[in-house]
Design a protein around this motif. Structure first.
Motif, PDB file in Angstrom:
ATOM      1  N   PHE A  98       0.858  -0.981  -0.234  1.00 13.66           N
ATOM      2  CA  PHE A  98       0.204   0.118   0.041  1.00 13.66           C
ATOM      3  C   PHE A  98       1.302   1.247  -0.259  1.00 13.66           C
ATOM      4  CE2 PHE A  98      -2.313  -3.265   2.474  1.00 13.66           C
ATOM      5  CZ  PHE A  98      -2.902  -3.550   1.762  1.00 13.66           C
ATOM      6  N   VAL A  99       2.110   1.302   0.082  1.00 14.50           N
ATOM      7  CA  VAL A  99       2.822   2.302   0.850  1.00 14.50           C
ATOM      8  C   VAL A  99       4.140   2.354  -0.345  1.00 14.50           C
ATOM      9  CG1 VAL A  99       3.886   3.870   2.196  1.00 14.50           C
ATOM     10  CG2 VAL A  99       1.882   2.662   2.212  1.00 14.50           C
ATOM     11  N   THR A 100       4.008   3.870  -1.120  1.00 16.29           N
ATOM     12  CA  THR A 100       6.298   3.075  -1.856  1.00 16.29           C
ATOM     13  C   THR A 100       6.993   4.591  -1.511  1.00 16.29           C
ATOM     14  OG1 THR A 100       4.495   2.852  -3.726  1.00 16.29           O
ATOM     15  CG2 THR A 100       7.399   3.779  -3.877  1.00 16.29           C
ATOM     16  N   LEU A 101       7.374   3.919  -0.560  1.00 19.12           N
ATOM     17  CA  LEU A 101       8.535   4.832  -0.250  1.00 19.12           C
ATOM     18  C   LEU A 101       9.741   5.374  -1.265  1.00 19.12           C
ATOM     19  CD1 LEU A 101       9.560   3.265   3.821  1.00 19.12           C
ATOM     20  CD2 LEU A 101       7.985   4.768   3.109  1.00 19.12           C
ATOM     21  N   LEU A 125      17.413   1.616  -1.138  1.00 15.02           N
ATOM     22  CA  LEU A 125      16.098   0.720  -1.151  1.00 15.02           C
ATOM     23  C   LEU A 125      16.094   0.545  -2.401  1.00 15.02           C
ATOM     24  CD1 LEU A 125      13.912   4.046  -1.472  1.00 15.02           C
ATOM     25  CD2 LEU A 125      13.786   2.446   0.256  1.00 15.02           C
ATOM     26  N   GLN A 126      15.084  -1.173  -2.467  1.00 10.85           N
ATOM     27  CA  GLN A 126      14.699  -1.848  -3.752  1.00 10.85           C
ATOM     28  C   GLN A 126      14.439  -2.761  -3.424  1.00 10.85           C
ATOM     29  OE1 GLN A 126      17.418  -5.942  -3.621  1.00 10.85           O
ATOM     30  NE2 GLN A 126      18.811  -4.943  -5.206  1.00 10.85           N
ATOM     31  N   ALA A 127      12.750  -2.737  -4.698  1.00 11.37           N
ATOM     32  CA  ALA A 127      11.452  -3.344  -5.146  1.00 11.37           C
ATOM     33  C   ALA A 127      10.778  -2.752  -3.439  1.00 11.37           C
ATOM     34  CB  ALA A 127      11.973  -4.878  -4.483  1.00 11.37           C
ATOM     35  N   ASP A 128      10.718  -3.546  -2.650  1.00 15.99           N
ATOM     36  CA  ASP A 128       9.463  -4.012  -1.231  1.00 15.99           C
ATOM     37  C   ASP A 128      10.413  -3.172  -0.514  1.00 15.99           C
ATOM     38  OD1 ASP A 128      10.380  -6.097  -0.816  1.00 15.99           O
ATOM     39  OD2 ASP A 128       8.136  -6.564  -1.110  1.00 15.99           O
ATOM     40  N   ALA A 129      12.056  -3.554  -0.852  1.00 18.16           N
ATOM     41  CA  ALA A 129      12.398  -3.676   0.838  1.00 18.16           C
ATOM     42  C   ALA A 129      13.861  -2.414   1.153  1.00 18.16           C
ATOM     43  CB  ALA A 129      14.076  -4.733   0.678  1.00 18.16           C
ATOM     44  N   ALA A 130      14.203  -1.988   2.280  1.00 17.89           N
ATOM     45  CA  ALA A 130      14.453  -0.758   2.453  1.00 17.89           C
ATOM     46  C   ALA A 130      15.338  -0.943   4.187  1.00 17.89           C
ATOM     47  CB  ALA A 130      13.725   0.561   3.052  1.00 17.89           C
ATOM     48  N   GLN A 131      16.444  -0.004   3.985  1.00 23.00           N
ATOM     49  CA  GLN A 131      17.648  -0.527   4.928  1.00 23.00           C
ATOM     50  C   GLN A 131      18.965   0.776   5.083  1.00 23.00           C
ATOM     51  OE1 GLN A 131      19.690  -3.496   3.071  1.00 23.00           O
ATOM     52  NE2 GLN A 131      18.649  -5.417   3.950  1.00 23.00           N
ATOM     53  N   PHE A 132      18.867   1.158   6.134  1.00 22.68           N
ATOM     54  CA  PHE A 132      19.899   2.467   6.262  1.00 22.68           C
ATOM     55  C   PHE A 132      20.941   1.923   7.523  1.00 22.68           C
ATOM     56  CE2 PHE A 132      16.375   2.256   9.514  1.00 22.68           C
ATOM     57  CZ  PHE A 132      17.495   3.225  10.365  1.00 22.68           C
ATOM     58  N   ALA A 133      21.880   2.644   7.200  1.00 21.06           N
ATOM     59  CA  ALA A 133      22.799   2.535   8.470  1.00 21.06           C
ATOM     60  C   ALA A 133      22.714   3.657   9.630  1.00 21.06           C
ATOM     61  CB  ALA A 133      24.456   2.789   7.962  1.00 21.06           C
ATOM     62  N   VAL A 134      23.389   3.402  10.456  1.00 23.86           N
ATOM     63  CA  VAL A 134      23.814   4.200  11.505  1.00 23.86           C
ATOM     64  C   VAL A 134      24.053   4.324  12.888  1.00 23.86           C
ATOM     65  CG1 VAL A 134      21.767   3.412  13.348  1.00 23.86           C
ATOM     66  CG2 VAL A 134      21.642   6.103  13.310  1.00 23.86           C
ATOM     67  N   VAL A 135      24.599   4.798  13.429  1.00 25.53           N
ATOM     68  CA  VAL A 135      25.894   5.761  13.902  1.00 25.53           C
ATOM     69  C   VAL A 135      25.297   4.475  15.765  1.00 25.53           C
ATOM     70  CG1 VAL A 135      26.958   7.444  14.319  1.00 25.53           C
ATOM     71  CG2 VAL A 135      24.878   7.540  15.752  1.00 25.53           C
ATOM     72  N   ASP A 136      25.749   3.261  16.283  1.00 24.33           N
ATOM     73  CA  ASP A 136      25.503   2.324  17.293  1.00 24.33           C
ATOM     74  C   ASP A 136      25.076   2.642  18.293  1.00 24.33           C
ATOM     75  OD1 ASP A 136      26.397  -0.401  17.375  1.00 24.33           O
ATOM     76  OD2 ASP A 136      26.397   0.215  19.582  1.00 24.33           O
ATOM     77  N   GLU A 137      25.403   4.261  18.760  1.00 21.43           N
ATOM     78  CA  GLU A 137      24.870   4.158  19.816  1.00 21.43           C
ATOM     79  C   GLU A 137      23.052   4.838  19.905  1.00 21.43           C
ATOM     80  OE1 GLU A 137      27.234   8.805  18.393  1.00 21.43           O
ATOM     81  OE2 GLU A 137      27.303   6.220  18.076  1.00 21.43           O
ATOM     82  N   LEU A 138      22.614   5.670  18.487  1.00 23.44           N
ATOM     83  CA  LEU A 138      21.253   5.541  18.625  1.00 23.44           C
ATOM     84  C   LEU A 138      20.272   4.133  18.021  1.00 23.44           C
ATOM     85  CD1 LEU A 138      21.903   8.626  16.364  1.00 23.44           C
ATOM     86  CD2 LEU A 138      20.641   8.784  18.726  1.00 23.44           C
ATOM     87  N   LYS A 139      20.728   3.129  18.174  1.00 22.32           N
ATOM     88  CA  LYS A 139      19.624   2.029  17.811  1.00 22.32           C
ATOM     89  C   LYS A 139      18.945   2.258  18.925  1.00 22.32           C
ATOM     90  CE  LYS A 139      23.082  -1.815  19.950  1.00 22.32           C
ATOM     91  NZ  LYS A 139      23.855  -2.910  19.560  1.00 22.32           N
ATOM     92  N   ASP A 140      19.056   1.524  19.378  1.00 24.64           N
ATOM     93  CA  ASP A 140      18.387   1.637  20.869  1.00 24.64           C
ATOM     94  C   ASP A 140      17.029   2.541  20.991  1.00 24.64           C
ATOM     95  OD1 ASP A 140      18.627  -0.719  21.649  1.00 24.64           O
ATOM     96  OD2 ASP A 140      20.182   0.175  23.818  1.00 24.64           O
ATOM     97  N   GLY A 150       5.720   8.721   7.266  1.00 20.40           N
ATOM     98  CA  GLY A 150       4.188   9.829   7.033  1.00 20.40           C
ATOM     99  C   GLY A 150       3.625   9.212   7.773  1.00 20.40           C
ATOM    100  N   LYS A 151       2.247   8.579   6.772  1.00 20.07           N
ATOM    101  CA  LYS A 151       1.154   8.391   7.209  1.00 20.07           C
ATOM    102  C   LYS A 151       1.359   6.800   7.871  1.00 20.07           C
ATOM    103  CE  LYS A 151      -1.834  12.281   6.158  1.00 20.07           C
ATOM    104  NZ  LYS A 151      -2.663  12.234   4.948  1.00 20.07           N
ATOM    105  N   SER A 152       2.256   6.398   7.445  1.00 20.57           N
ATOM    106  CA  SER A 152       2.508   4.520   7.575  1.00 20.57           C
ATOM    107  C   SER A 152       3.205   4.244   8.575  1.00 20.57           C
ATOM    108  CB  SER A 152       2.683   3.987   6.198  1.00 20.57           C
ATOM    109  OG  SER A 152       2.340   4.665   5.290  1.00 20.57           O
ATOM    110  N   LYS A 153       2.445   3.315  10.015  1.00 21.31           N
ATOM    111  CA  LYS A 153       3.815   3.201  10.625  1.00 21.31           C
ATOM    112  C   LYS A 153       4.393   1.730  10.065  1.00 21.31           C
ATOM    113  CE  LYS A 153       1.052   4.446  13.897  1.00 21.31           C
ATOM    114  NZ  LYS A 153       1.836   5.095  15.280  1.00 21.31           N
ATOM    115  N   VAL A 154       5.978   2.279  11.388  1.00 16.91           N
ATOM    116  CA  VAL A 154       6.904   1.179  10.536  1.00 16.91           C
ATOM    117  C   VAL A 154       7.557   0.174  11.850  1.00 16.91           C
ATOM    118  CG1 VAL A 154       6.841   2.572   8.355  1.00 16.91           C
ATOM    119  CG2 VAL A 154       8.242   2.683  10.193  1.00 16.91           C
ATOM    120  N   ARG A 155       8.204  -0.846  11.538  1.00 17.42           N
ATOM    121  CA  ARG A 155       8.492  -1.308  12.520  1.00 17.42           C
ATOM    122  C   ARG A 155      10.316  -1.556  11.765  1.00 17.42           C
ATOM    123  NH1 ARG A 155       9.702  -6.985  12.986  1.00 17.42           N
ATOM    124  NH2 ARG A 155       8.264  -7.700  11.979  1.00 17.42           N
ATOM    125  N   ILE A 156      11.176  -1.424  12.287  1.00 15.56           N
ATOM    126  CA  ILE A 156      12.630  -1.657  12.116  1.00 15.56           C
ATOM    127  C   ILE A 156      13.322  -2.297  13.302  1.00 15.56           C
ATOM    128  CG2 ILE A 156      12.822   1.206  11.616  1.00 15.56           C
ATOM    129  CD1 ILE A 156      14.697   0.969  13.936  1.00 15.56           C
TER     130      ILE A 156
END
Length: 258
Positions: A98-101, A125-140, A150-156
């Motif tokens: 339902f959502v295109t990121l 981004l690739q097809a319906d997959a999305a990934q990103f990198a972040v500094v380790d101290e922000l993961k929690d 936006g208006k879409s709920k996500v879970r990482i």
């Protein structure tokens, strides 16, 4: 060091001061210093300063062939360890039916949490997959707070480094251009094979970005490893300045995104 600094732009001075501070810290403490995620131009500045200081460095961004990377600056006798780079990788689970990121959607939502851009690396981004990198101290913090785009709920979900990571699908070709100067309007005119006035119009109408920042002054001077995007024409990178012709024009090797 002053002789090196003078080759960079005045507006880059605050970042240069940071880079000089990082090298001094390593020289004073004999301990490695880790930067945030830097774009290619920032990496070039740090590498130039570090090399001049007689120190060593290495870069890591989590993904294969990353654009944004963290640099580890260290004394030449130090041996970097994998944990030194402190990069975490995440996948984004979202209702792909339902959502295109897009890249800007993810980046905007991450930065809306009040976190500086230097804390995030590449977004893939690739097809319906999305990934990103972040500094380790922000993961929690992100696991607890990054729950919508936006208006879409996500879970990482944090990925381990044996996970299948999204490869960059970008293909760059190298082309040699001859320009009268490194002014933004001259370079845009050359890469678009258009009159200078058309390039000026694009720049003045905020349709040209340098290193992801809109530049509205046609006299803005470009340099090596600057990235350009021209709305409607694509993305480009100044890979190297190849010298001058007999007529004193500048030869530029430019990467063109296909």
């Amino acid at each position: 060091m002053d002789s090196i600094v003078q080759h960079f732009r005045k507006e880059e001075q605050p970042f240069i001061e940071n880079a000089l501070g990082w090298t001094r810290e390593v020289e004073d403490t004999y301990a490695p210093k880790l930067t945030g995620f830097l774009d290619p131009r920032e990496q070039f500045i740090v590498e130039t300063i570090v090399n001049n200081a007689g120190l060593a460095f290495d870069a890591y961004g989590g993904f294969r062939k990353p654009e944004r990377q963290r640099l580890l600056i260290y004394p030449d006798y130090y041996t970097p360890q994998p944990d030194d780079y402190q990069v975490a990788l995440f996948s984004i689970n979202y209702p792909a039916k339902f959502v295109t990121l897009e890249h800007r959607d993810i980046l905007g939502s991450l930065m809306s949490l009040g976190i500086d851009r230097s804390k995030f690396g590449d977004i893939r981004l690739q097809a319906d997959a999305a990934q990103f990198a972040v500094v380790d101290e922000l993961k929690d913090y992100l696991i607890a707070n990054f729950n919508s785009i936006g208006k879409s709920k996500v879970r990482i979900e944090q990925l381990d480094f044996s996970a299948l990571l999204i490869e960059s699908m970008e293909t760059w070709t190298e082309q040699l251009y001859t320009v009268s100067s490194l002014r933004l309007d001259a370079v845009v005119s050359a890469i678009m094979n258009s009159p200078r006035q058309k390039a000026v119009s694009l720049i003045q109408n905020d349709k040209v970005k340098v290193n992801h920042t809109v530049r509205s002054q046609q006299s803005f001077e470009l340099n090596e490893l600057d990235s350009l995007s021209v709305r409607g024409a694509g993305r480009f990178k100044i890979l190297s300045i190849e010298g001058r012709t007999r007529k004193d024009k500048i030869r530029l090797l430019i990467g063109v995104l296909e």
